[in-house]
Design an enzyme around this catalytic site. Structure first.
Site, PDB file in Angstrom:
ATOM      1  N   SER A 108       0.784  -1.268  -0.179  1.00 55.42           N
ATOM      2  CA  SER A 108      -0.099   0.010   0.151  1.00 55.42           C
ATOM      3  C   SER A 108       0.835   1.278   0.021  1.00 55.42           C
ATOM      4  CB  SER A 108      -0.834   0.117   1.308  1.00 55.42           C
ATOM      5  OG  SER A 108      -1.454   1.174   1.419  1.00 55.42           O
ATOM      6  N   TYR A 122      -2.176  -0.101  10.341  1.00 54.09           N
ATOM      7  CA  TYR A 122      -2.492  -0.699   8.868  1.00 54.09           C
ATOM      8  C   TYR A 122      -1.035  -0.444   7.930  1.00 54.09           C
ATOM      9  CZ  TYR A 122      -3.902  -1.087   4.119  1.00 54.09           C
ATOM     10  OH  TYR A 122      -3.925  -1.440   2.390  1.00 54.09           O
TER      11      TYR A 122
END
Length: 330
Positions: free
Chosen positions: A127, A152
């Site tokens: 990501s 995350y």
């Protein structure tokens, strides 16, 4: 060729599986169909995939070690595209254990399965969030990413490190793809464009800029990379280590649009596509968020010839057309 696609009922997973089926491959898709967002949307994606006799679905949680071992023993996969994860930066502030279970333990079962069955190539989703506190634009895979600003992001950074260790120890070809704000038809309801159809909350008072990337462009990059197993770089040096490469068969790439767009500009495109003016609520910056993302995709272009082809205006219009059809709106 037989592919395993994890997270096949998810947004990107659905589109990747659809493309692989269209290209004539066999696809086994797994997903736990959790309730992070409306499972009916996941079921609808899955129904479309199950229209192909070359697709097989297994409902399975990545953290189920026994189930994952049985899956890899029962089927020989040429390549694995690992897209399943617990997504969302803000959700991680209140549900941290979900990220460890899915993104760490779950990724370990995938790595172990690939190692044991000698998979030709593991492509996994990272990501843009891994860039964290980095502010030098455009964001490059050659930058170090040691300052994540959300759990995350930290789990995605950990995935990259775990993959490198397996690549180094076992010769497993691994490629990590850092996705930049993917949008389009069949998207996730928690993402900005989908959320804007319900209510307009503009974090950081609308001053964010994002490298919004249309899903078909992302899929093109994924399938091109999957067809090119990572190889070791003989010129890699531990004296000046490049984070994006290694002596081991390991690579990292950005997949983005290479053209950041202001969130207000995205909203303007949505208003024009809908023919309506939004009522906006300006709210402060959220914990764990970043102000801007901008992907340097030069490495991916050099490796595959990839270049994003969809403008935000066209992508938003296609999303709106799908949204109206899916929800039966005029």
């Amino acid at each position: 060729m037989t592919y395993l696609v994890t997270g096949a009922a998810g947004f990107i997973g659905y589109h990747v599986a659809s493309r692989l089926l269209a290209d004539g491959h066999q696809v086994v898709g797994i997903d736990n169909l959790n309730a992070y967002y409306d499972p009916a949307l996941k079921a609808a994606r899955l129904t479309r995939l199950q229209g192909s006799d070359r697709f097989r679905f297994e409902r399975l949680d990545l953290a189920d070690r026994t189930g994952m071992q049985q899956l890899f023993r029962a089927t020989t996969f040429s390549r694995v595209i690992h897209l399943a994860a617990q997504a969302g930066v803000r959700y991680s502030l209140e549900h941290p254990h979900a990220y460890l279970d899915s993104n760490i333990t779950g990724f370990l079962t995938v790595l172990e399965g690939c190692r044991a069955s000698r998979v030709e190539h593991l492509v996994f989703a990272s990501s843009s969030s891994v860039y964290g506190a980095n502010t030098r634009m455009p964001l490059s895979v050659h930058q170090h990413t040691d300052h994540p600003v959300s759990l995350y992001a930290a789990t995605k950074k950990a995935n990259e490190m775990m993959a490198h260790s397996y690549s180094h120890l076992f010769g497993l070809p691994c490629t990590g793809l850092r996705f930049f704000t993917v949008y389009g038809p069949w998207g996730r309801p928690d993402m900005a464009l989908f959320a804007f159809t319900k209510a307009i909350q503009l974090y950081n008072r609308g001053h964010h800029r994002r490298d919004f990337t249309y899903v078909d462009d992302v899929v093109e990059g994924v399938v091109r990379i999957a067809a090119q197993p990572a190889q070791g770089d003989p010129d890699w040096s531990g004296d000046a280590p490049d984070p994006a490469t290694s002596r081991a068969p390991y690579r990292l790439y950005n997949i983005g649009n290479d053209a950041p767009v202001g969130v207000l500009d995205l909203l303007d495109a949505l208003e024009r596509a809908l023919g309506k003016t939004a009522i906006k609520e300006l709210v402060p910056m959220q914990p764990g968020d970043v102000v801007e993302t901008h992907a340097d995709v030069a490495a991916l272009q050099e490796a595959t010839g990839f270049h994003p082809a969809t403008s935000v205006q066209d992508g938003v219009a296609r999303f709106v057309a799908w949204y109206r059809e899916y929800f039966g709106l005029s």
